[in-house]
Motif scaffolding. Structure first.
Motif, mmCIF file in Angstrom:
data_model
loop_
_atom_site.group_PDB
_atom_site.id
_atom_site.type_symbol
_atom_site.label_atom_id
_atom_site.label_comp_id
_atom_site.label_asym_id
_atom_site.label_seq_id
_atom_site.Cartn_x
_atom_site.Cartn_y
_atom_site.Cartn_z
ATOM 1 N N ALA A 147 -8.315 -7.961 -9.033
ATOM 2 C CA ALA A 147 -6.995 -7.453 -8.675
ATOM 3 C C ALA A 147 -7.067 -6.015 -8.181
ATOM 4 O O ALA A 147 -6.403 -5.646 -7.202
ATOM 5 C CB ALA A 147 -6.055 -7.558 -9.872
ATOM 6 N N LEU A 148 -7.871 -5.193 -8.839
ATOM 7 C CA LEU A 148 -8.003 -3.793 -8.427
ATOM 8 C C LEU A 148 -8.655 -3.687 -7.046
ATOM 9 O O LEU A 148 -8.263 -2.849 -6.228
ATOM 10 C CB LEU A 148 -8.813 -3.020 -9.462
ATOM 11 C CG LEU A 148 -8.134 -2.858 -10.838
ATOM 12 C CD1 LEU A 148 -9.091 -2.200 -11.828
ATOM 13 C CD2 LEU A 148 -6.857 -2.040 -10.716
ATOM 14 N N ALA A 149 -9.637 -4.551 -6.783
ATOM 15 C CA ALA A 149 -10.267 -4.554 -5.460
ATOM 16 C C ALA A 149 -9.264 -4.978 -4.394
ATOM 17 O O ALA A 149 -9.210 -4.400 -3.296
ATOM 18 C CB ALA A 149 -11.472 -5.490 -5.461
ATOM 19 N N ALA A 150 -8.447 -5.985 -4.709
ATOM 20 C CA ALA A 150 -7.416 -6.415 -3.767
ATOM 21 C C ALA A 150 -6.405 -5.299 -3.519
ATOM 22 O O ALA A 150 -5.938 -5.098 -2.394
ATOM 23 C CB ALA A 150 -6.700 -7.656 -4.302
ATOM 24 N N GLY A 151 -6.076 -4.542 -4.584
ATOM 25 C CA GLY A 151 -5.154 -3.425 -4.442
ATOM 26 C C GLY A 151 -5.704 -2.344 -3.530
ATOM 27 O O GLY A 151 -4.970 -1.766 -2.716
ATOM 28 N N ARG A 152 -6.998 -2.065 -3.653
ATOM 29 C CA ARG A 152 -7.612 -1.056 -2.767
ATOM 30 C C ARG A 152 -7.556 -1.519 -1.313
ATOM 31 O O ARG A 152 -7.250 -0.728 -0.409
ATOM 32 C CB ARG A 152 -9.053 -0.796 -3.203
ATOM 33 C CG ARG A 152 -9.178 0.007 -4.487
ATOM 34 C CD ARG A 152 -10.605 0.495 -4.699
ATOM 35 N NE ARG A 152 -11.527 -0.624 -4.924
ATOM 36 C CZ ARG A 152 -11.800 -1.125 -6.120
ATOM 37 N NH1 ARG A 152 -11.209 -0.639 -7.203
ATOM 38 N NH2 ARG A 152 -12.661 -2.123 -6.253
ATOM 39 N N THR A 153 -7.859 -2.790 -1.086
ATOM 40 C CA THR A 153 -7.773 -3.329 0.280
ATOM 41 C C THR A 153 -6.350 -3.227 0.811
ATOM 42 O O THR A 153 -6.126 -2.842 1.970
ATOM 43 C CB THR A 153 -8.237 -4.793 0.293
ATOM 44 O OG1 THR A 153 -9.579 -4.874 -0.178
ATOM 45 C CG2 THR A 153 -8.145 -5.385 1.689
ATOM 46 N N TYR A 154 -5.407 -3.549 -0.034
ATOM 47 C CA TYR A 154 -3.999 -3.489 0.362
ATOM 48 C C TYR A 154 -3.602 -2.069 0.763
ATOM 49 O O TYR A 154 -2.944 -1.859 1.794
ATOM 50 C CB TYR A 154 -3.145 -3.986 -0.803
ATOM 51 C CG TYR A 154 -1.656 -3.890 -0.581
ATOM 52 C CD1 TYR A 154 -1.020 -4.732 0.317
ATOM 53 C CD2 TYR A 154 -0.882 -2.958 -1.275
ATOM 54 C CE1 TYR A 154 0.348 -4.652 0.523
ATOM 55 C CE2 TYR A 154 0.486 -2.874 -1.080
ATOM 56 C CZ TYR A 154 1.093 -3.727 -0.187
ATOM 57 O OH TYR A 154 2.438 -3.636 0.017
ATOM 58 N N LEU A 155 -4.021 -1.093 -0.032
ATOM 59 C CA LEU A 155 -3.671 0.292 0.278
ATOM 60 C C LEU A 155 -4.337 0.772 1.562
ATOM 61 O O LEU A 155 -3.721 1.483 2.365
ATOM 62 C CB LEU A 155 -4.057 1.206 -0.884
ATOM 63 C CG LEU A 155 -3.131 1.211 -2.101
ATOM 64 C CD1 LEU A 155 -3.629 2.218 -3.129
ATOM 65 C CD2 LEU A 155 -1.689 1.534 -1.701
ATOM 66 N N VAL A 156 -5.596 0.418 1.765
ATOM 67 C CA VAL A 156 -6.297 0.844 2.982
ATOM 68 C C VAL A 156 -5.563 0.338 4.218
ATOM 69 O O VAL A 156 -5.321 1.085 5.172
ATOM 70 C CB VAL A 156 -7.759 0.349 2.971
ATOM 71 C CG1 VAL A 156 -8.399 0.528 4.342
ATOM 72 C CG2 VAL A 156 -8.566 1.103 1.923
ATOM 73 N N TYR A 157 -5.208 -0.928 4.192
ATOM 74 C CA TYR A 157 -4.513 -1.506 5.343
ATOM 75 C C TYR A 157 -3.123 -0.896 5.517
ATOM 76 O O TYR A 157 -2.763 -0.433 6.621
ATOM 77 C CB TYR A 157 -4.376 -3.023 5.166
ATOM 78 C CG TYR A 157 -5.535 -3.830 5.690
ATOM 79 C CD1 TYR A 157 -5.527 -4.340 6.979
ATOM 80 C CD2 TYR A 157 -6.634 -4.104 4.893
ATOM 81 C CE1 TYR A 157 -6.577 -5.104 7.466
ATOM 82 C CE2 TYR A 157 -7.701 -4.866 5.363
ATOM 83 C CZ TYR A 157 -7.661 -5.360 6.647
ATOM 84 O OH TYR A 157 -8.704 -6.116 7.131
ATOM 85 N N THR A 158 -2.325 -0.904 4.458
ATOM 86 C CA THR A 158 -0.916 -0.519 4.613
ATOM 87 C C THR A 158 -0.734 0.981 4.818
ATOM 88 O O THR A 158 0.118 1.398 5.605
ATOM 89 C CB THR A 158 -0.104 -0.990 3.407
ATOM 90 O OG1 THR A 158 -0.710 -0.515 2.194
ATOM 91 C CG2 THR A 158 -0.028 -2.505 3.366
ATOM 92 N N LEU A 159 -1.523 1.804 4.114
ATOM 93 C CA LEU A 159 -1.422 3.250 4.351
ATOM 94 C C LEU A 159 -1.968 3.617 5.729
ATOM 95 O O LEU A 159 -1.436 4.511 6.401
ATOM 96 C CB LEU A 159 -2.156 4.019 3.255
ATOM 97 C CG LEU A 159 -1.518 3.952 1.857
ATOM 98 C CD1 LEU A 159 -2.362 4.745 0.857
ATOM 99 C CD2 LEU A 159 -0.090 4.475 1.876
ATOM 100 N N GLY A 160 -3.021 2.919 6.161
ATOM 101 C CA GLY A 160 -3.514 3.138 7.519
ATOM 102 C C GLY A 160 -2.480 2.766 8.554
ATOM 103 O O GLY A 160 -2.242 3.497 9.528
#
Length: 516
Positions: free
Chosen positions: A176-189
């Protein structure tokens, strides 16, 4: 498409008290979720009845306020609030027909998702944290719907990113934490790219208000390449949340989140916020005629068409049920983008109505996936054999959602594809018909095998998870919202021509706001 007779754009004259009320109503709609979030965050974990009551009261209050404003908008009432922060930058809330469509979707589905989440997380830890951010997420989504300019839209758009991250990582596992990091990278980018486009546009046009291209009305001297670059930045930044290829990678990864969060991401909040933002850019910021003159609609239609087919092909290869539904979302949300890329009222209506139809159908499917997981311990497609005999009500709802996605008449998905097809012919883009046919065949290819397993394969037993030995349908709090959204998917198709249906609202938006 028949035009609806509309009142004057700004409605009748109002008294001072009435004017103040109309200005505060959009703020009140957002405040219902914000106040609920504050109250939930401070509640002790064991106060589950009070927390559930607060959730449901806020959801019902929001829905009532949105219905009130929606009826007023149809009568020509004007609901707008403007607060100037600094010279040239203002916080603006404004309820128009398109905003009410999205706010209505968010409000109705938030109510159903709240009921579902209460049942789903009945014995789970950290419920106050979950429901607090859950309420912030809905406040952000409604803020996006009612934003009156690009600056306000961006504020709520980024708040949506921050409020959904804790929901994605709610379980706290390494996955879940890895998925959260991916989510932030995409959405903040994506947010950074969107901000760059807004900044460049602000330098040229100042504060860009929504309303039929008014923000670019005075930019005749600006070169086309500059406007095309700004358009690409805005749509690129929004395309991350809309999961347009190749910006979709976060969405299947985020499926580690609990089922209510998956439903929220796919049907109510994140992907719809991206698609809704693209609608605003095409019709409210640039205006459909300028977008057509710049030559950006054709490439946008081509990219949406590719995403539709790509998402369907990837869905075929997924063994995990939620991942298959996730790639289905990648495909289905691009119907909205495709519709608004077709230069004409019928295609626009098809794209806008899918904003509502896809939400109803997809939230039904994710509710069903959560029911199978919670009741039978089933997460994979090949584990669903005979589930229809064990969980008939859930399986009927899944069947309705799947047939709707395929486009079987008279369900909601058929209405979408019919109008998109008519819009393609109207715009002289007959190749889109081929995309719609191929997409429907691919939808059938990845949904019909699931239905065959559910209804026609011998029942498995015991189920994959040792905890689940009994064969019964799911908890009433999980089943009632599932059946309700499935029923709405049927009603939206059967009674598409009646007043206040999703198609009615789409035609109101087209006739009043964009193509009068």
């Amino acid at each position: 498409m028949a035009a609806h007779r509309q009142p004057t754009r700004y409605g009748r004259a109002m008294s001072g008290a009435s004017s103040l009320l109309h200005a505060l109503l959009p703020l009140a709609v957002i405040a219902t979720s914000l106040l609920a979030a504050v109250g939930i965050f401070v509640l002790a974990e064991h106060r589950h009845r009070l927390r559930s009551s607060l959730n449901l009261a806020a959801a019902l209050a929001k829905l009532a306020l949105v219905v009130w404003m929606g009826l007023g908008v149809l009568e020509g009432e004007r609901y707008a609030l403007r607060y100037t922060l600094v010279d040239g930058v203002a916080f603006v809330l404004r309820a128009d027909a398109l905003g009410i469509m999205f706010a209505g979707l968010s409000s109705v589905l938030w109510l159903f998702t709240t009921i579902y989440a209460i049942g789903y997380l009945e014995n789970a830890p950290n419920r106050s944290r979950f429901f607090g951010f859950f309420s912030l997420c809905v406040a952000s989504t409604v803020g996006i719907a009612l934003a009156g300019n690009l600056f306000t839209f961006f504020l709520f758009y980024e708040l949506l990113t921050l409020s959904t991250y804790p929901l994605v990582v709610h379980r706290g596992s390494a996955k879940a934490l890895a998925a959260g990091r991916t989510y932030l990278v995409y959405t903040l980018g994506g947010g950074a790219v969107l901000l760059l486009g807004i900044a460049l546009l602000h330098a040229l046009a100042g504060d860009v208000a929504f309303g039929a291209g008014a923000g670019l009305a005075a930019l005749e001297a600006v070169s086309d390449p500059q406007l095309v670059l700004i358009f690409a930045l805005l749509v690129g930044g929004l395309g991350v949340k809309a999961a347009i290829f190749p910006l979709h990678g976060w969405l299947p990864t985020a499926m580690v989140a609990p089922a209510p969060v998956s439903a929220l991401l796919h049907a109510v909040a994140v992907v719809k916020a991206g698609a809704f933002g693209i609608v605003r850019v095409v019709y409210d910021v640039f205006g459909i005629e300028l977008a057509w003159q710049l030559g950006v609609l054709g490439p946008l239609a081509a990219l949406a068409s590719f995403t539709i087919l790509y998402g369907s092909l990837r869905a075929l290869a997924q063994a995990d049920l939620k991942r298959r539904l996730a790639f289905s979302t990648v495909s289905q949300v691009s119907y909205i983008v495709l519709g608004i890329s077709l230069f004409g009222p019928l295609g626009t209506a098809g794209g806008l109505v899918h904003l509502l139809h896809q939400g109803l159908m997809k939230i039904t499917l994710f509710f069903c996936a959560g029911n199978y997981a919670e009741t039978l311990g089933v997460h994979r497609v090949d584990e669903l054999d005979g589930a229809g005999r064990c969980m008939p009500a859930t399986s009927i709802a899944f069947t309705i959602g799947a047939f709707g996605m395929i486009g079987v008449p008279p369900l909601a998905g058929f209405v979408t594809k019919w109008y998109l097809g008519l819009g393609a012919l109207e715009a002289g883009m007959g190749w889109v018909i081929g995309v719609l046919v191929a997409s429907s065949l691919l939808n059938a290819a990845y949904f019909l095998p699931i239905l065959h397993r559910i209804w026609f394969r011998p029942q498995r037993g015991p189920w994959p998870d040792e905890r689940f030995r009994q064969c019964h349908d799911t908890h009433p709090l999980l089943l009632m919202p599932t059946l309700a959204t499935a029923a709405f998917s049927v009603v939206a198709g059967l009674f598409a021509s009646l007043p206040y249906s999703p198609l009615y609202w789409a035609t109101v938006v087209v006739g009043r706001e964009y193509l009068p």
